[in-house]
Enzyme design. Sequence first.
Site, mmCIF file in Angstrom:
data_model
loop_
_atom_site.group_PDB
_atom_site.id
_atom_site.type_symbol
_atom_site.label_atom_id
_atom_site.label_comp_id
_atom_site.label_asym_id
_atom_site.label_seq_id
_atom_site.Cartn_x
_atom_site.Cartn_y
_atom_site.Cartn_z
ATOM 1 N N GLY A 193 0.801 -1.206 0.000
ATOM 2 C CA GLY A 193 0.000 0.000 0.000
ATOM 3 C C GLY A 193 0.836 1.258 0.000
ATOM 4 N N LEU A 201 0.644 3.616 -2.148
ATOM 5 C CA LEU A 201 1.160 3.571 -3.511
ATOM 6 C C LEU A 201 1.650 4.936 -3.983
ATOM 7 C CD1 LEU A 201 -1.383 1.230 -5.348
ATOM 8 C CD2 LEU A 201 0.583 0.646 -3.918
ATOM 9 N N HIS A 235 5.187 2.449 -7.635
ATOM 10 C CA HIS A 235 4.202 1.377 -7.772
ATOM 11 C C HIS A 235 3.422 1.521 -9.087
ATOM 12 C CE1 HIS A 235 4.513 1.639 -3.243
ATOM 13 N NE2 HIS A 235 4.779 0.361 -3.449
ATOM 14 N N GLY A 248 9.916 -4.352 -7.973
ATOM 15 C CA GLY A 248 10.849 -3.266 -8.195
ATOM 16 C C GLY A 248 12.281 -3.669 -7.903
ATOM 17 N N GLN A 249 13.207 -3.160 -8.716
ATOM 18 C CA GLN A 249 14.619 -3.448 -8.503
ATOM 19 C C GLN A 249 15.192 -2.701 -7.301
ATOM 20 O OE1 GLN A 249 16.572 -2.652 -12.234
ATOM 21 N NE2 GLN A 249 15.727 -4.479 -13.239
ATOM 22 N N GLN A 263 15.414 -8.606 -2.094
ATOM 23 C CA GLN A 263 14.090 -9.224 -2.128
ATOM 24 C C GLN A 263 13.818 -9.851 -3.483
ATOM 25 O OE1 GLN A 263 10.312 -7.318 -0.563
ATOM 26 N NE2 GLN A 263 10.005 -6.933 -2.741
ATOM 27 N N LEU A 290 12.115 6.455 -4.948
ATOM 28 C CA LEU A 290 10.765 6.534 -4.404
ATOM 29 C C LEU A 290 10.539 5.418 -3.388
ATOM 30 C CD1 LEU A 290 8.599 7.395 -7.528
ATOM 31 C CD2 LEU A 290 8.943 8.799 -5.502
#
Length: 346
Positions: free
Chosen positions: A35, A37, A41, A155-156, A161, A192
């Site tokens: 969330g 966002l 995202h 996301g990179q 992860q 971000l």
Amino acid sequence: MSRRTFELAPTVDDLTYVRDHHAVPGRTAVVMTMGALHEGHAALIRAARDHVGARGFVIVTVFVNPLQFGKGEDLDRYPRTLEADLKVAEQAGADVVFAPSSDEVYPGGEPQVRIAAGPMGECLEGAVRPGHFDGMLTVVAKLLHLTRPDVALYGQKDAQQLALIRRMVRDLNFGVEIIGVPTVREGDGLALSSRNRYLSPPERHTALALSRALFAGRDRHAAQEALRARALEVPATHARAEALSALGESRAAADAHAVAKAAPGGPAAVRAAARLVLDEAAHLDPPLVTDYLALVDPSDFTEIPDDFTGEAVLAVAARVGTTRLIDNIPLSFGAPEPVDPHGADT
């Protein structure tokens, strides 16, 4: 083809109904979020839509997973902005937002059986946040089963992860394609993150040291690679040297070769350039407190040696006030200098 109606699915039954009702003719993509966002995202969701096309189906999950928050971390204050998230998801091209409660995801309480991240999950972020990656992989595995996608996009920015999810999917034979999407940055270079909203103006100024450190390492690497490429143009034989000398080029090539050989290069130089920026930021007000700076092999997240060739990740994590931030950039180290079979002149 007309655009499908956007929907919210708060339960697994709701998600199943939405999927069955739409009878999706194309591929399904999922973007997993906690969330709050933002444009990062949205970029993931747009990438998912581009990947599956107009006939595909894009699911966005919104779930703040308690398993991946350790003691003293920000689970309770983690931003929850579902109404705003729905608008971002719809505008970016999602078909449905699956936003379950904790009881919906873990109906019997915290699961007794979990995914273990293994050695790759115990270094860097895993060392600073013990158990974090076990909790992350457990919920990712569960959400992959519940959403049943053909492709999942991450996301990179969360490089470790992403690497662990790829490893889990490969090691445990999940039938899903994993795609990494480049980090989205604000105009000043800050990656971000939902946690950026915690930063005061002075803290944000200090936080910029993360991206500046990465860019300093990248620039040092680019300069060294340019010197190395020029050094490879050094003549390998007297005949070639004499031919180039006639054109006035051999001295320039030799100079580049000497500089490339004399300058500290490779991974050590990259780390040193980035470390210098972080060390300077430690004296700012407020100070930057670095958790780690690492230059790693993305296949296992171990530190790369000085003679490394191939793809690498320069990663950093630090705290500013009470906010912890992470960032990284990919780098590529060139192949070793070829050996002249006839013996190069010195």
